[in-house]
Design a protein around this motif. Structure first.
Motif, mmCIF file in Angstrom:
data_model
loop_
_atom_site.group_PDB
_atom_site.id
_atom_site.type_symbol
_atom_site.label_atom_id
_atom_site.label_comp_id
_atom_site.label_asym_id
_atom_site.label_seq_id
_atom_site.Cartn_x
_atom_site.Cartn_y
_atom_site.Cartn_z
ATOM 1 N N ALA A 61 4.093 12.474 9.011
ATOM 2 C CA ALA A 61 4.636 12.307 7.665
ATOM 3 C C ALA A 61 5.619 11.149 7.597
ATOM 4 O O ALA A 61 5.771 10.514 6.552
ATOM 5 C CB ALA A 61 5.300 13.604 7.203
ATOM 6 N N ALA A 62 6.272 10.812 8.702
ATOM 7 C CA ALA A 62 7.245 9.714 8.706
ATOM 8 C C ALA A 62 6.581 8.373 8.418
ATOM 9 O O ALA A 62 7.223 7.473 7.888
ATOM 10 C CB ALA A 62 7.958 9.663 10.055
ATOM 11 N N ILE A 63 5.309 8.226 8.738
ATOM 12 C CA ILE A 63 4.602 6.968 8.484
ATOM 13 C C ILE A 63 4.346 6.791 6.998
ATOM 14 O O ILE A 63 4.456 5.684 6.475
ATOM 15 C CB ILE A 63 3.285 6.913 9.285
ATOM 16 C CG1 ILE A 63 3.609 6.821 10.773
ATOM 17 C CG2 ILE A 63 2.408 5.752 8.845
ATOM 18 C CD1 ILE A 63 2.417 6.903 11.674
ATOM 19 N N ALA A 64 3.987 7.849 6.318
ATOM 20 C CA ALA A 64 3.693 7.792 4.886
ATOM 21 C C ALA A 64 4.369 8.972 4.206
ATOM 22 O O ALA A 64 3.730 9.961 3.854
ATOM 23 C CB ALA A 64 2.189 7.814 4.656
ATOM 24 N N PRO A 65 5.696 8.890 4.020
ATOM 25 C CA PRO A 65 6.447 10.046 3.527
ATOM 26 C C PRO A 65 6.011 10.570 2.166
ATOM 27 O O PRO A 65 6.151 11.741 1.894
ATOM 28 C CB PRO A 65 7.892 9.561 3.485
ATOM 29 C CG PRO A 65 7.881 8.135 3.807
ATOM 30 C CD PRO A 65 6.533 7.747 4.283
ATOM 31 N N GLY A 66 5.450 9.719 1.326
ATOM 32 C CA GLY A 66 5.019 10.170 0.008
ATOM 33 C C GLY A 66 3.611 10.719 -0.026
ATOM 34 O O GLY A 66 3.150 11.192 -1.057
ATOM 35 N N ALA A 67 2.900 10.660 1.102
ATOM 36 C CA ALA A 67 1.508 11.089 1.143
ATOM 37 C C ALA A 67 1.408 12.586 1.422
ATOM 38 O O ALA A 67 2.023 13.097 2.344
ATOM 39 C CB ALA A 67 0.753 10.303 2.209
ATOM 40 N N TRP A 98 0.839 -1.192 0.000
ATOM 41 C CA TRP A 98 0.000 0.000 0.000
ATOM 42 C C TRP A 98 0.869 1.236 0.000
ATOM 43 O O TRP A 98 1.771 1.381 0.826
ATOM 44 C CB TRP A 98 -0.892 -0.052 1.233
ATOM 45 C CG TRP A 98 -1.848 1.077 1.414
ATOM 46 C CD1 TRP A 98 -2.636 1.658 0.475
ATOM 47 C CD2 TRP A 98 -2.122 1.753 2.637
ATOM 48 N NE1 TRP A 98 -3.399 2.647 1.045
ATOM 49 C CE2 TRP A 98 -3.098 2.721 2.375
ATOM 50 C CE3 TRP A 98 -1.640 1.625 3.935
ATOM 51 C CZ2 TRP A 98 -3.604 3.565 3.348
ATOM 52 C CZ3 TRP A 98 -2.146 2.460 4.911
ATOM 53 C CH2 TRP A 98 -3.123 3.419 4.621
ATOM 54 N N GLN A 99 0.596 2.130 -0.935
ATOM 55 C CA GLN A 99 1.323 3.392 -1.036
ATOM 56 C C GLN A 99 0.329 4.536 -0.841
ATOM 57 O O GLN A 99 -0.316 4.970 -1.792
ATOM 58 C CB GLN A 99 2.007 3.507 -2.403
ATOM 59 C CG GLN A 99 2.869 4.736 -2.549
ATOM 60 C CD GLN A 99 4.020 4.748 -1.555
ATOM 61 O OE1 GLN A 99 4.763 3.786 -1.451
ATOM 62 N NE2 GLN A 99 4.169 5.827 -0.827
ATOM 63 N N PRO A 100 0.159 5.019 0.392
ATOM 64 C CA PRO A 100 -0.784 6.105 0.629
ATOM 65 C C PRO A 100 -0.380 7.365 -0.138
ATOM 66 O O PRO A 100 0.805 7.686 -0.238
ATOM 67 C CB PRO A 100 -0.694 6.353 2.135
ATOM 68 C CG PRO A 100 -0.039 5.151 2.704
ATOM 69 C CD PRO A 100 0.818 4.591 1.624
ATOM 70 N N THR A 101 -1.387 8.058 -0.651
ATOM 71 C CA THR A 101 -1.125 9.314 -1.354
ATOM 72 C C THR A 101 -1.633 10.529 -0.571
ATOM 73 O O THR A 101 -1.227 11.643 -0.859
ATOM 74 C CB THR A 101 -1.769 9.305 -2.751
ATOM 75 O OG1 THR A 101 -3.165 9.049 -2.622
ATOM 76 C CG2 THR A 101 -1.123 8.244 -3.631
ATOM 77 N N LEU A 102 -2.532 10.298 0.381
ATOM 78 C CA LEU A 102 -3.047 11.368 1.238
ATOM 79 C C LEU A 102 -3.000 10.909 2.687
ATOM 80 O O LEU A 102 -3.136 9.723 2.973
ATOM 81 C CB LEU A 102 -4.496 11.705 0.885
ATOM 82 C CG LEU A 102 -4.754 12.401 -0.444
ATOM 83 C CD1 LEU A 102 -6.252 12.547 -0.675
ATOM 84 C CD2 LEU A 102 -4.080 13.760 -0.482
ATOM 85 N N ARG A 103 -2.813 11.870 3.600
ATOM 86 C CA ARG A 103 -2.832 11.571 5.024
ATOM 87 C C ARG A 103 -3.555 12.685 5.768
ATOM 88 O O ARG A 103 -3.548 13.840 5.351
ATOM 89 C CB ARG A 103 -1.420 11.376 5.571
ATOM 90 C CG ARG A 103 -0.552 12.595 5.473
ATOM 91 C CD ARG A 103 0.856 12.336 6.004
ATOM 92 N NE ARG A 103 1.706 13.475 5.723
ATOM 93 C CZ ARG A 103 1.771 14.572 6.471
ATOM 94 N NH1 ARG A 103 1.045 14.667 7.567
ATOM 95 N NH2 ARG A 103 2.561 15.570 6.132
ATOM 96 N N ALA A 104 -4.186 12.317 6.875
ATOM 97 C CA ALA A 104 -4.881 13.285 7.731
ATOM 98 C C ALA A 104 -3.856 14.118 8.489
ATOM 99 O O ALA A 104 -2.723 13.679 8.704
ATOM 100 C CB ALA A 104 -5.793 12.542 8.710
ATOM 101 N N PRO A 105 -4.236 15.312 8.915
ATOM 102 C CA PRO A 105 -3.300 16.170 9.641
ATOM 103 C C PRO A 105 -2.674 15.515 10.873
ATOM 104 O O PRO A 105 -1.532 15.792 11.206
ATOM 105 C CB PRO A 105 -4.150 17.376 10.033
ATOM 106 C CG PRO A 105 -5.227 17.426 9.010
ATOM 107 C CD PRO A 105 -5.508 15.992 8.662
ATOM 108 N N GLY A 106 -3.380 14.617 11.543
ATOM 109 C CA GLY A 106 -2.856 13.990 12.739
ATOM 110 C C GLY A 106 -1.914 12.817 12.482
ATOM 111 O O GLY A 106 -1.343 12.270 13.417
ATOM 112 N N ILE A 107 -1.714 12.449 11.240
ATOM 113 C CA ILE A 107 -0.844 11.316 10.902
ATOM 114 C C ILE A 107 0.538 11.847 10.531
ATOM 115 O O ILE A 107 0.676 12.693 9.644
ATOM 116 C CB ILE A 107 -1.426 10.496 9.728
ATOM 117 C CG1 ILE A 107 -2.821 9.971 10.073
ATOM 118 C CG2 ILE A 107 -0.485 9.371 9.333
ATOM 119 C CD1 ILE A 107 -2.868 9.045 11.276
#
Length: 108
Positions: A93-99, A82-91
Motif C-alpha cells: 500500500a505504501a507504493i500506491a497509498p490511494g489505490a 499516474w495515480q493508480p486506483t487499484l493494486r494487486a494483493p502483493g503490492i
C-alpha cells in the motif's frame, strides 16, 4: 505521485553502451533515495522505462536532467503522471497509498 518514465534512445546502441555505467550510477542514487521503484530496458531495446515516485513533476524533471543519458543526448524521456486506483494483493500500500486492494470483481 507515481510517474512512468519512458526513455527512447536517440543514439545507436554502441553510444548508449558508452554511457550505460554512468546512467546506472544515476539510477542507483535515486534507488537509495527511494525515488525509483523499478527500471529496465524495453524489449526490443529501443529505450528503457522507470517507475518513480516524486512529490511533483517539476522535482522529477529536475532529477531526469541529471541523468547522463540526458546530458549526452543519448535518450529522450517521456513522463506520464499516474495515480493508480487499484493494486494487486502483493503490492504494498505504501507504493500506491490511494489505490484500493483489487478483489477480483469489476468496479465502476
Amino acid at each position: 505521485m507515481l510517474y512512468i518514465i519512458l526513455l527512447t534512445y536517440r543514439q545507436p546502441l554502441d553510444v548508449v553502451e558508452r554511457h550505460l555505467e554512468d546512467h546506472r550510477t544515476f539510477l542507483a542514487q535515486h534507488y537509495r533515495a527511494g525515488h525509483f521503484l523499478l527500471s529496465g530496458p524495453q524489449e526490443p531495446r529501443l529505450g528503457g522505462a522507470i517507475l518513480a515516485q516524486a512529490p511533483d513533476r517539476a522535482t522529477l524533471e529536475g532529477w531526469l536532467r541529471e541523468d547522463p543519458f540526458h546530458a549526452h543526448g543519448v535518450a529522450d524521456a517521456t513522463v506520464v503522471a499516474w495515480q493508480p486506483t487499484l493494486r494487486a494483493p502483493g503490492i504494498a500500500a505504501a507504493i500506491a497509498p490511494g489505490a484500493a486492494l483489487a478483489n477480483g470483481t469489476a468496479t465502476r
